[in-house]
Design an enzyme around this catalytic site. Structure first.
Site, PDB file in Angstrom:
ATOM      1  N   HIS A  53       0.922  -1.214  -0.167  1.00 43.42           N
ATOM      2  CA  HIS A  53       0.139  -0.305  -0.180  1.00 43.42           C
ATOM      3  C   HIS A  53       1.146   0.917  -0.015  1.00 43.42           C
ATOM      4  O   HIS A  53       2.401   1.173  -0.316  1.00 43.42           O
ATOM      5  CB  HIS A  53      -1.140  -0.181   1.385  1.00 43.42           C
ATOM      6  N   HIS A  55       1.796   3.762   1.528  1.00 41.02           N
ATOM      7  CA  HIS A  55       2.255   4.973   3.106  1.00 41.02           C
ATOM      8  C   HIS A  55       3.508   4.674   3.156  1.00 41.02           C
ATOM      9  O   HIS A  55       4.048   3.757   2.967  1.00 41.02           O
ATOM     10  CB  HIS A  55       1.829   3.972   4.680  1.00 41.02           C
ATOM     11  N   ASP A  57       6.412   4.975   5.060  1.00 42.24           N
ATOM     12  CA  ASP A  57       6.666   3.533   6.047  1.00 42.24           C
ATOM     13  C   ASP A  57       6.655   1.980   5.370  1.00 42.24           C
ATOM     14  O   ASP A  57       7.882   1.123   5.417  1.00 42.24           O
ATOM     15  CB  ASP A  57       6.162   3.081   7.391  1.00 42.24           C
ATOM     16  N   HIS A  58       6.152   2.047   4.163  1.00 41.68           N
ATOM     17  CA  HIS A  58       6.566   0.570   3.130  1.00 41.68           C
ATOM     18  C   HIS A  58       6.846   0.680   2.001  1.00 41.68           C
ATOM     19  O   HIS A  58       7.072  -0.148   1.235  1.00 41.68           O
ATOM     20  CB  HIS A  58       4.561  -0.235   3.699  1.00 41.68           C
ATOM     21  N   HIS A 111      -7.515  -0.580   5.721  1.00 42.96           N
ATOM     22  CA  HIS A 111      -5.738   0.228   6.259  1.00 42.96           C
ATOM     23  C   HIS A 111      -6.334   1.777   5.408  1.00 42.96           C
ATOM     24  O   HIS A 111      -5.975   2.546   6.223  1.00 42.96           O
ATOM     25  CB  HIS A 111      -4.787  -0.165   6.756  1.00 42.96           C
ATOM     26  N   ASP A 130      -0.364  -4.152   6.579  1.00 45.22           N
ATOM     27  CA  ASP A 130      -0.659  -3.277   7.744  1.00 45.22           C
ATOM     28  C   ASP A 130      -2.533  -4.250   7.469  1.00 45.22           C
ATOM     29  O   ASP A 130      -3.096  -3.133   8.338  1.00 45.22           O
ATOM     30  CB  ASP A 130      -0.964  -2.065   7.728  1.00 45.22           C
ATOM     31  N   HIS A 168       4.936  -4.340  10.365  1.00 45.83           N
ATOM     32  CA  HIS A 168       4.824  -3.852  11.718  1.00 45.83           C
ATOM     33  C   HIS A 168       5.255  -4.680  12.963  1.00 45.83           C
ATOM     34  O   HIS A 168       4.616  -6.199  13.419  1.00 45.83           O
ATOM     35  CB  HIS A 168       4.403  -2.920  12.650  1.00 45.83           C
TER      36      HIS A 168
HETATM   37 FE    FE Z   1       2.356   0.471   8.193  1.00 44.98          FE
HETATM   38 ZN    ZN Z   2       0.418   1.201   6.211  1.00 45.27          ZN
END
Ligand code: FE
Ligand code: ZN
Length: 238
Positions: A53, A55, A57-58, A111, A130, A168
């Site tokens: 996805h 975001h 942080d990915h 999410h 996530d 995570h």
């Molecule tokens: Fe994340």
């Molecule tokens: Zn995320």
């Protein structure tokens, strides 16, 4: 083992997942930064980058990895405009190949809009970004409780032995909430001991078998979407 799977800790609490096929082809799932992945691969090869996805942080390590290794980038068609340039836009039902290993693409919104999961049936392994965490699930950032509930239950068809490879390391805080809502659950107490031992030793609590999550994760145990929505709200402020 048909495929070697390793979590690589990135950023403060993310995991990128490094997949190595028997014939040497490699993929990374959700590279939130490039440095730790450079350290893991060195001058070796990287064939694929799989994004769940949009975001940061990915995916923030994507361009640096593509540049160094020439890897092909795969990610959800639906949120393409928010992703690094995709070589292959994927959607539900697609199958992509890492060497001789088939990777299925499943749509799992809730999410994030466009969120996909990657399933390797021959392991079996689930790369769920996530959506599902050990003892928890993703926040409802861009979707409804019904969407995330349905996404979690798409995994119902996978066997108990499926390795859950989540985005995570949230297990410690998820465990506290799970024990709060389900204090008498014997399987949960057993998992709690295991989680504490792993964290104490500085080791990841993932992957975990889906069968363990089915017996311990309050969000998978929620009997209906109303209960699920209430738990999700409660966890947001726990
Ligand atoms: Fe994340
Ligand atoms: Zn995320």
């Amino acid at each position: 083992m048909p495929l070697d799977i390793k979590p690589i800790p990135v950023l403060s609490d993310n995991y990128a997942w490094l997949l190595t096929a028997p014939e040497g082809a490699r993929a990374i799932v959700d590279p939130g930064e490039a440095g730790p992945i450079f350290d893991a691969i060195g001058d070796g090869r990287l064939d694929m980058i799989l994004l769940t996805h949009h975001h940061a942080d990915h995916m923030a390590g994507t361009e640096a990895l593509r540049e160094r290794y020439g890897a092909q980038v795969y990610g959800p068609r639906q949120k393409q405009e928010r992703l690094p340039r995709l070589d292959h836009a994927v959607e539900d039902g697609d199958v992509v190949a890492l060497g001789n290993t088939q990777i299925q693409v499943w749509s799992t919104p809730g999410h994030a809009v466009g969120h996909v999961s990657y399933v390797v049936a021959e392991v079996p392994a689930l790369f769920c970004g996530d959506v599902l965490f050990s003892l928890g699930c993703g926040r409802l950032l861009e979707g409804t409780p019904q969407e995330l509930f349905d996404s979690l239950h798409r995994y119902d068809s996978l066997p108990d032995s499926t390795l859950v490879c989540a985005g995570h390391e949230y297990t410690r805080s998820n465990l506290a909430f799970a024990l709060h809502v389900d204090p008498e659950n014997a399987a949960l107490k057993a998992r709690a001991g295991e989680v504490e031992r792993l964290l104490e030793a500085g080791r990841p609590t993932l992957p975990v078998e889906l069968g363990v999550e089915r017996r311990t994760n309050p969000f998978l145990l929620a009997p209906d979407v109303a209960t699920f929505a209430r738990l999700r709200r409660e966890k947001d402020t726990f």
